[in-house]
Design a protein around this motif. Structure first.
Motif, PDB file in Angstrom:
ATOM      1  N   UNK A   1       0.815  -1.209   0.000  1.00 14.06           N
ATOM      2  CA  UNK A   1       0.000   0.000   0.000  1.00 14.06           C
ATOM      3  C   UNK A   1       0.853   1.265   0.000  1.00 14.06           C
ATOM      4  N   UNK A   2       2.069   1.178   0.554  1.00  9.63           N
ATOM      5  CA  UNK A   2       2.909   2.353   0.737  1.00  9.63           C
ATOM      6  C   UNK A   2       3.507   2.848  -0.579  1.00  9.63           C
ATOM      7  N   UNK A   3       3.538   4.168  -0.768  1.00 11.07           N
ATOM      8  CA  UNK A   3       4.028   4.762  -2.021  1.00 11.07           C
ATOM      9  C   UNK A   3       5.504   4.468  -2.246  1.00 11.07           C
ATOM     10  N   UNK A   4       6.325   4.611  -1.194  1.00 13.74           N
ATOM     11  CA  UNK A   4       7.762   4.359  -1.329  1.00 13.74           C
ATOM     12  C   UNK A   4       8.032   2.897  -1.673  1.00 13.74           C
ATOM     13  N   UNK A   5       7.276   1.984  -1.031  1.00 12.20           N
ATOM     14  CA  UNK A   5       7.450   0.556  -1.314  1.00 12.20           C
ATOM     15  C   UNK A   5       7.084   0.252  -2.762  1.00 12.20           C
ATOM     16  N   UNK A   6       6.003   0.873  -3.224  1.00 10.94           N
ATOM     17  CA  UNK A   6       5.559   0.631  -4.586  1.00 10.94           C
ATOM     18  C   UNK A   6       6.573   1.162  -5.597  1.00 10.94           C
ATOM     19  N   UNK A   7       7.171   2.294  -5.306  1.00  6.87           N
ATOM     20  CA  UNK A   7       8.185   2.861  -6.193  1.00  6.87           C
ATOM     21  C   UNK A   7       9.403   1.940  -6.273  1.00  6.87           C
ATOM     22  N   UNK A   8       9.806   1.400  -5.113  1.00 10.93           N
ATOM     23  CA  UNK A   8      10.942   0.482  -5.077  1.00 10.93           C
ATOM     24  C   UNK A   8      10.631  -0.797  -5.848  1.00 10.93           C
ATOM     25  N   UNK A   9       9.378  -1.246  -5.729  1.00 10.01           N
ATOM     26  CA  UNK A   9       8.970  -2.457  -6.445  1.00 10.01           C
ATOM     27  C   UNK A   9       8.969  -2.227  -7.952  1.00 10.01           C
ATOM     28  N   UNK A  10       8.526  -1.052  -8.363  1.00  7.69           N
ATOM     29  CA  UNK A  10       8.502  -0.736  -9.798  1.00  7.69           C
ATOM     30  C   UNK A  10       9.908  -0.729 -10.384  1.00  7.69           C
ATOM     31  N   UNK A  11      10.888  -0.321  -9.579  1.00 10.05           N
ATOM     32  CA  UNK A  11      12.280  -0.350 -10.032  1.00 10.05           C
ATOM     33  C   UNK A  11      12.732  -1.787 -10.270  1.00 10.05           C
ATOM     34  N   UNK A  12      12.330  -2.687  -9.373  1.00 12.57           N
ATOM     35  CA  UNK A  12      12.670  -4.103  -9.531  1.00 12.57           C
ATOM     36  C   UNK A  12      12.009  -4.660 -10.789  1.00 12.57           C
ATOM     37  N   UNK A  13      10.724  -4.339 -10.961  1.00 17.88           N
ATOM     38  CA  UNK A  13       9.977  -4.845 -12.116  1.00 17.88           C
ATOM     39  C   UNK A  13      10.568  -4.341 -13.430  1.00 17.88           C
ATOM     40  N   UNK A  14      11.150  -3.125 -13.417  1.00 18.33           N
ATOM     41  CA  UNK A  14      11.730  -2.564 -14.638  1.00 18.33           C
ATOM     42  C   UNK A  14      12.924  -3.384 -15.122  1.00 18.33           C
ATOM     43  N   UNK A  15      13.502  -4.194 -14.236  1.00 19.56           N
ATOM     44  CA  UNK A  15      14.617  -5.055 -14.613  1.00 19.56           C
ATOM     45  C   UNK A  15      14.132  -6.434 -15.080  1.00 19.56           C
ATOM     46  N   UNK A  16      12.827  -6.543 -15.335  1.00 17.28           N
ATOM     47  CA  UNK A  16      12.220  -7.758 -15.886  1.00 17.28           C
ATOM     48  C   UNK A  16      12.338  -8.959 -14.957  1.00 17.28           C
ATOM     49  N   UNK A  17      12.330  -8.712 -13.653  1.00 19.08           N
ATOM     50  CA  UNK A  17      12.343  -9.810 -12.684  1.00 19.08           C
ATOM     51  C   UNK A  17      10.918 -10.350 -12.562  1.00 19.08           C
ATOM     52  N   UNK A  18      10.701 -11.645 -12.801  1.00 20.27           N
ATOM     53  CA  UNK A  18       9.359 -12.216 -12.715  1.00 20.27           C
ATOM     54  C   UNK A  18       8.771 -12.089 -11.307  1.00 20.27           C
ATOM     55  N   UNK A  19       7.474 -11.787 -11.256  1.00 21.84           N
ATOM     56  CA  UNK A  19       6.769 -11.609  -9.992  1.00 21.84           C
ATOM     57  C   UNK A  19       5.557 -12.517  -9.946  1.00 21.84           C
ATOM     58  N   UNK A  20       5.167 -12.913  -8.722  1.00 27.13           N
ATOM     59  CA  UNK A  20       3.956 -13.724  -8.541  1.00 27.13           C
ATOM     60  C   UNK A  20       3.319 -13.336  -7.217  1.00 27.13           C
ATOM     61  N   UNK A  21       2.022 -13.556  -7.112  1.00 32.02           N
ATOM     62  CA  UNK A  21       1.300 -13.238  -5.879  1.00 32.02           C
ATOM     63  C   UNK A  21       0.502 -14.444  -5.430  1.00 32.02           C
ATOM     64  N   UNK A  22       0.494 -14.668  -4.116  1.00 34.41           N
ATOM     65  CA  UNK A  22      -0.230 -15.799  -3.552  1.00 34.41           C
ATOM     66  C   UNK A  22      -1.086 -15.321  -2.388  1.00 34.41           C
ATOM     67  N   UNK A  23      -2.293 -15.867  -2.289  1.00 33.95           N
ATOM     68  CA  UNK A  23      -3.226 -15.563  -1.205  1.00 33.95           C
ATOM     69  C   UNK A  23      -3.784 -14.150  -1.263  1.00 33.95           C
ATOM     70  N   UNK A  24      -3.483 -13.417  -2.315  1.00 32.25           N
ATOM     71  CA  UNK A  24      -4.022 -12.072  -2.517  1.00 32.25           C
ATOM     72  C   UNK A  24      -4.375 -11.916  -3.981  1.00 32.25           C
TER      73      UNK A  24
END
Length: 337
Positions: free
Chosen positions: A127-150
């Protein structure tokens, strides 16, 4: 002296290149040779230098699980299932327990980026803006992501969830079938898609039975044993529900404790049903009726999807919804008239 890749190659009777290919899962190698090298690595307790691999841009065979509270048996059992299947597929796992703390989320994302993990599994929403920004940086490097239980995809990613609407529906139907209509719900903080869907299913069953939902009996908590015990106690002090639907097994156990303190007998005076079917359900006194999530299947499925994405076998994202199952034990009984 620490075992090196040269020692492994010599013991296995293969080249260093072959050992490297086995470690990084690249190149054409026969199953027989691959297994031989893996057996030698295991016998010699050889651990590849993950940091060196990260610096050279190669795969690290490291995946991360970001969970909100690893002390909750559900997340602990989920992590165990993921780790077991990850090991079978040649991955190591790093567990990041955020404790619902945005600062810890941001810190973990920075660490995961530095370590260049091959993929990340989320068992929590961000939910946090800073966390989301950091996550977007990771995603920009094409690291695969998955979600469980949500069912709350932060970015394009694979999703594994249980049918929470059905789970909430089955919990309510069970209590209604026992004659209960004065039913309370002990929920979380309202932030997860799981609890939103469970209350949706609960309301649906109540509506079908023609039983109005008393909104004052829907009690929020911080999703912890302490908070659950406190809020369940307040509920029991000001109301007299004959049944409680707790949105996880931890909260159900908290409700049992709160009832016991007040001399309320479960299930004679109060029926309680949980959700998850963790080890707590069998250890509770009385053993807990609960809605089971297929935790092992969920864990294995999510790592298999992530592994396919890491290996480039699939470009499209998948969403898998698994069915829940009502497990009846001794914490629920027919309404006394």
């Amino acid at each position: 002296m620490k075992t090196t890749i040269y020692d492994v190659a010599r013991a296995a009777g293969v080249s260093i290149t072959t050992v490297s290919r086995v470690i990084n899962k690249t190149g054409r190698i026969s199953d027989k040779t691959r297994q031989k090298v893996m057996n030698v690595m295991k016998e010699m307790a050889y651990t590849p230098n993950v940091h060196a691999a990260a610096l050279t841009g190669k795969r690290t065979n490291m995946i991360a699980l970001v969970a909100p509270d690893i002390s909750n048996p559900f997340y602990g059992e989920l992590a165990k299932s993921i780790e077991e299947r990850a090991d079978e597929l040649g991955f190591q796992m790093m567990i990041c327990s955020t404790d619902y703390n945005p600062k810890k989320e941001t810190k973990y994302f920075s660490v995961l980026k530095q370590k260049k993990v091959d993929g990340i599994i989320f068992a929590t929403g961000i939910e946090n803006h800073d966390s989301m920004s950091a996550l977007e940086e990771i995603a920009s490097e094409q690291i695969p992501l998955a979600m469980i239980s949500q069912d709350k995809p932060l970015l394009p990613m694979d999703i594994i969830v249980v049918d929470d609407v059905r789970g909430g529906y089955e919990a309510a139907k069970h209590l209604l079938s026992l004659g209960h209509t004065n039913i309370a719900c002990i929920v979380g903080d309202g932030s997860t898609t799981g609890e939103k869907n469970r209350i949706k299913g609960f309301r649906q069953a109540m509506e079908e039975a023609g039983v109005p939902v008393d909104e004052s009996l829907i009690v929020p908590t911080r999703f912890s044993l302490e908070s659950g015990k406190e809020e369940a106690g307040k509920l029991l002090d000001r109301h007299a529900p004959t049944a409680i639907f707790a949105f996880n097994d931890v909260l159900a156990c908290a409700a049992i404790q709160a009832a016991r303190i007040r001399g309320i007998k479960v299930p004679d005076d109060l029926s309680i049903i949980g959700f998850d079917n963790t080890i707590l359900a069998e250890m509770a006194a009385p053993p807990l009726t609960t809605v089971a999530q297929p935790i092992k299947d969920m864990g294995r499925s999510v790592i298999e999807l992530l592994a396919e994405a890491i290996e480039g076998k699939r470009k499209t994202k998948q969403k898998i919804v698994l069915p829940p199952e009502l497990v009846i034990r001794h914490s629920t009984s027919p309404l006394k008239t």
